[in-house]
Motif scaffolding. Structure first.
Motif, PDB file in Angstrom:
ATOM      1  N   ALA A 169      -8.348  -2.601  -5.469  1.00  0.00           N
ATOM      2  CA  ALA A 169      -8.311  -1.397  -3.806  1.00  0.00           C
ATOM      3  C   ALA A 169      -8.704  -1.684  -2.980  1.00  0.00           C
ATOM      4  O   ALA A 169      -8.875  -0.809  -1.717  1.00  0.00           O
ATOM      5  CB  ALA A 169      -8.768  -0.082  -4.903  1.00  0.00           C
ATOM      6  N   VAL A 219      -1.560   6.117  -5.749  1.00  0.00           N
ATOM      7  CA  VAL A 219      -2.971   5.713  -5.109  1.00  0.00           C
ATOM      8  C   VAL A 219      -3.063   4.845  -7.093  1.00  0.00           C
ATOM      9  O   VAL A 219      -3.002   3.151  -7.374  1.00  0.00           O
ATOM     10  CB  VAL A 219      -4.008   5.809  -4.551  1.00  0.00           C
ATOM     11  CG1 VAL A 219      -5.382   5.244  -4.590  1.00  0.00           C
ATOM     12  CG2 VAL A 219      -3.501   6.677  -3.519  1.00  0.00           C
ATOM     13  N   ASP A 242       0.570  -0.924   0.411  1.00  0.00           N
ATOM     14  CA  ASP A 242      -0.233  -0.004  -0.181  1.00  0.00           C
ATOM     15  C   ASP A 242       0.352   1.045  -0.005  1.00  0.00           C
ATOM     16  O   ASP A 242       2.039   1.152   0.537  1.00  0.00           O
ATOM     17  CB  ASP A 242      -0.922   0.155   1.526  1.00  0.00           C
ATOM     18  CG  ASP A 242      -1.685   1.425   1.161  1.00  0.00           C
ATOM     19  OD1 ASP A 242      -1.610   2.209   1.741  1.00  0.00           O
ATOM     20  OD2 ASP A 242      -2.513   0.285   0.811  1.00  0.00           O
ATOM     21  N   ARG A 267      -8.986   0.278   0.533  1.00  0.00           N
ATOM     22  CA  ARG A 267      -8.749   1.758  -0.255  1.00  0.00           C
ATOM     23  C   ARG A 267     -10.026   2.160  -1.452  1.00  0.00           C
ATOM     24  O   ARG A 267     -10.274   1.073  -1.778  1.00  0.00           O
ATOM     25  CB  ARG A 267      -7.576   2.062  -1.078  1.00  0.00           C
ATOM     26  CG  ARG A 267      -6.034   2.368   0.761  1.00  0.00           C
ATOM     27  CD  ARG A 267      -5.483   3.004  -0.891  1.00  0.00           C
ATOM     28  NE  ARG A 267      -4.253   3.264   0.233  1.00  0.00           N
ATOM     29  CZ  ARG A 267      -4.163   4.890   0.406  1.00  0.00           C
ATOM     30  NH1 ARG A 267      -4.930   5.503   0.152  1.00  0.00           N
ATOM     31  NH2 ARG A 267      -2.728   4.897   1.036  1.00  0.00           N
ATOM     32  N   HIS A 268     -10.953   3.297  -1.122  1.00  0.00           N
ATOM     33  CA  HIS A 268     -11.853   3.643  -2.082  1.00  0.00           C
ATOM     34  C   HIS A 268     -11.421   4.494  -2.972  1.00  0.00           C
ATOM     35  O   HIS A 268     -10.997   5.449  -2.515  1.00  0.00           O
ATOM     36  CB  HIS A 268     -12.392   3.755  -1.059  1.00  0.00           C
ATOM     37  CG  HIS A 268     -13.782   4.092  -2.088  1.00  0.00           C
ATOM     38  ND1 HIS A 268     -14.483   3.797  -3.188  1.00  0.00           N
ATOM     39  CD2 HIS A 268     -14.250   6.110  -3.085  1.00  0.00           C
ATOM     40  CE1 HIS A 268     -15.654   4.495  -3.404  1.00  0.00           C
ATOM     41  NE2 HIS A 268     -15.181   6.116  -2.871  1.00  0.00           N
TER      42      HIS A 268
END
Length: 310
Positions: free
Chosen positions: A110, A50, A15, A115-116
């Motif tokens: 994700a 990201v 991450d 994670r959004h």
């Protein structure tokens, strides 16, 4: 001590929030081992955005779907070289579907990793996938799963409305030969000989390219099928989760209903006990009043008798 490739593979699978601390630990380990070159190389590894991390997840966990994207890119480049408008429009439509399916897969991955993905992040993922589809060098970077940032697309663009004309490919060997001067022509008996067949190599190339296009389209359709199947599976899992939550809520409601009923019975009993206590208090007060009157009369009588005996 691991080499730079193995360190980068591990770091770019993490991450983004864990990247810097893990990189620093790896650099410190290389420093303790006395490898200054590796220490410096590890220190130069950049933290991924990201969007880049999501593309790296695809490279690690959706290799087959990415392979379909790369095959589709090969077919598009082949169609572009041949200026085949119909093939390019068809493949461009396939491209949009495959990129959309991969974007959905990246968002799901994700989400699985906590994670959004925002809309802007998903757009950056799509930009990088389109760039990988258009450029084999970018495709190699994506395939390696070590991107630190997104890659802008400067390739095919939207080819769905390109009015191109199919032009046959003819190699130098397939072009008709210039007629030789009459003095150099061999003498013949006057009979015609069969002309050699032309275009065999071009036909073989067309067959190979058509097979590649068909394969890319099949794999693109399979990506769509897999994406929809994943959505169905996710929806089913959500239904099961909702049913489980509903069952738990029903059980909780029944438990609270029982507690409320028990509390109501206790409240009714307490109300009855309170009524009994009120009546008992009222009786006791009356008895106190009566006893006080009796005591007062007795005291008065005692005083009177004491005065009479003096």
């Amino acid at each position: 001590m691991p080499d730079l490739d193995s360190v980068a593979d591990r770091l770019y699978g993490l991450d983004p929030g864990d990247f810097v601390s893990a990189r620093d630990e790896c650099a410190a380990e290389a420093r303790r081992a006395g490898d200054r070159e590796l220490t410096a190389a590890i220190g130069r590894l950049r933290k991924p955005t990201v969007a880049a991390w999501m593309v790296n997840l695809l490279a690690r966990e959706r290799r087959d779907e990415l392979a379909a994207l790369f095959d589709l890119g090969d077919a598009l480049r082949s169609a572009q070289r041949r200026l085949s408008g119909s093939d390019m429009r068809s493949l461009s439509a396939q491209r949009r579907k495959v990129v959309a399916a991969l974007g959905k897969a990246a968002a799901d991955l994700a989400d699985d990793h906590g994670r959004h993905a925002t809309e802007s992040t998903l757009r950056e993922v799509s930009q990088t996938l389109n760039a990988a589809l258009a450029d084999p060098d970018v495709a190699d970077e994506v395939r390696a799963g070590r991107l630190a940032s997104i890659v802008e697309n400067s390739g095919f663009g939207d080819l769905s409305a390109v009015p191109l004309t199919l032009v046959s490919e003819t190699s130098d060997d397939d072009r008709p030969e210039e007629p030789a001067p009459a003095s150099e022509r061999p003498k013949t008996s006057g009979k015609r000989t069969a002309a050699p067949k032309r275009g065999r190599s071009a036909g073989a190339r067309d067959t190979t390219e058509k097979a590649a296009r068909d394969k890319a389209e099949r794999e693109a359709r399979q990506v769509e099928v897999d994406a929809v199947a994943a959505e169905v599976e996710s929806a089913r899992a959500s239904v099961e989760q909702a049913r489980s939550a509903a069952g738990h809520a029903d059980a909780e409601l029944e438990r609270f209903d029982r507690e409320v009923a028990d509390l109501r019975r206790k409240l009714e009993h307490a109300e009855q006990q309170r009524q009994f206590a009120r009546r008992a208090v009222a009786r006791a007060k009356k008895e106190v009043t009566s006893a006080e009157r009796v005591a007062s009369a007795a005291e008065t009588k005692l005083v009177r008798l004491q005065n009479a005996t003096r």
